[in-house]
Design a protein around this motif. Structure first.
Motif, mmCIF file in Angstrom:
data_model
loop_
_atom_site.group_PDB
_atom_site.id
_atom_site.type_symbol
_atom_site.label_atom_id
_atom_site.label_comp_id
_atom_site.label_asym_id
_atom_site.label_seq_id
_atom_site.Cartn_x
_atom_site.Cartn_y
_atom_site.Cartn_z
ATOM 1 N N HIS A 1 32.227 29.628 47.954
ATOM 2 C CA HIS A 1 32.651 29.131 46.656
ATOM 3 C C HIS A 1 34.029 28.485 46.736
ATOM 4 O O HIS A 1 34.770 28.675 47.704
ATOM 5 C CB HIS A 1 32.696 30.278 45.641
ATOM 6 N N LYS B 1 33.353 36.766 48.297
ATOM 7 C CA LYS B 1 33.945 36.577 49.617
ATOM 8 C C LYS B 1 33.020 37.116 50.704
ATOM 9 O O LYS B 1 32.134 37.930 50.441
ATOM 10 C CB LYS B 1 35.299 37.280 49.693
ATOM 11 N N SER C 1 39.087 34.613 38.048
ATOM 12 C CA SER C 1 38.965 33.964 39.354
ATOM 13 C C SER C 1 39.045 34.986 40.478
ATOM 14 O O SER C 1 38.264 34.956 41.435
ATOM 15 C CB SER C 1 40.075 32.920 39.538
ATOM 16 N N HIS C 2 40.006 35.899 40.365
ATOM 17 C CA HIS C 2 40.188 36.918 41.402
ATOM 18 C C HIS C 2 38.968 37.832 41.485
ATOM 19 O O HIS C 2 38.488 38.149 42.588
ATOM 20 C CB HIS C 2 41.441 37.741 41.104
ATOM 21 N N SER D 1 36.066 35.985 43.071
ATOM 22 C CA SER D 1 36.327 35.776 44.499
ATOM 23 C C SER D 1 36.083 37.041 45.305
ATOM 24 O O SER D 1 35.547 37.000 46.416
ATOM 25 C CB SER D 1 37.770 35.304 44.709
ATOM 26 N N GLU D 2 36.479 38.185 44.748
ATOM 27 C CA GLU D 2 36.287 39.449 45.448
ATOM 28 C C GLU D 2 34.809 39.734 45.680
ATOM 29 O O GLU D 2 34.426 40.313 46.697
ATOM 30 C CB GLU D 2 36.924 40.592 44.648
#
Length: 234
Positions: free
Chosen positions: A30, A22, A14-15, A18-19
């Motif tokens: 998202h 973003k 997830s991280h 997301s990175e």
């Protein structure tokens, strides 16, 4: 605004996603949920156009899977479902756009999301001139400009032609292999060359005497300017 929904309880994944998604990265908004029922409750009647579901870390009951399929089936156009892991039988029967395997290669995954984003943002009649052909990515085909002959393209052929069309500079072999196949750099494979060869066979007749559609320059591939319907202008 283009939106992607992700369902996964894998915190590192997830991280990492997301990175990349973003603001300042890809132009995609998202939302990530750790469970399918939480996601469906938040999205209500409108699902994202692209839905990524990691069924291993975010499993669902048969009832919830049935509910997802009923929601997907009523939307027009139907959202694309990208799957990581085995899907419930009812979901497999409905149809999964693409399966991914663990470990998920992030660069490849993001490249595929961008490809599907372009596909969805184009109407079915959006087409591009490629030499004597009209290339329709969403239809996965080319049609001859003069005689109307239609030639079907595979998913990878479509993605490759679309990727090179979008580019305005030579694309390296390693970048193409990573973006379209998820391969690591310097891998000894003829996959790309095979698809280039097949596209040449489909788009260039045996007695063709013009410029090769694919120009090799600076260690990469690009569509030759003479094949671009826009004249190769930036």
């Amino acid at each position: 605004m283009f939106f992607v929904g992700l369902i996964t309880a894998d915190a590192p994944l997830s991280h990492a996603i997301s990175e990349q998604l973003k603001p300042g990265g890809m132009d995609i908004h998202h939302a990530i949920f750790g469970a399918l029922d939480d996601a469906l409750g938040a999205w209500g009647e409108r699902l994202p156009p692209i839905l990524f579901w990691d069924s291993k870390t975010a499993p669902a009951t048969d009832e919830m899977a049935d509910f997802l399929v009923s929601r997907l089936s009523t939307m027009r156009p139907e959202p694309l479902l990208l799957a990581l892991g085995d899907m419930p039988a009812v979901v497999e029967k409905w149809g999964v756009t693409e399966h991914f395997v663990r470990p998920l290669r992030l660069g490849y995954f993001l490249g595929r999301v961008q490809f599907y984003q372009r596909q969805l943002q184009q109407s079915p009649d959006v087409a591009m001139r490629v030499g004597d052909w009209i290339f329709a990515p969403r239809l996965r085909q080319v049609a001859h400009f003069e005689n109307g002959e239609i030639v079907k393209l595979t998913d990878k052929e479509t993605a490759l032609l679309d990727y090179l069309w979008q580019a305005r500079a030579p694309i390296s072999r390693d970048e193409l292999l990573a973006a379209l196949w998820g391969y690591e750099a310097n891998l000894d494979t003829h996959t790309l060359e095979t698809h280039i060869y097949r596209l040449r066979r489909k788009l260039m007749p045996p007695a063709f005497e013009g410029e090769d559609i694919f120009q090799t320059q600076q260690g990469g591939y690009q569509i030759h300017p003479s094949w671009r319907g826009d004249g190769g202008a930036a």
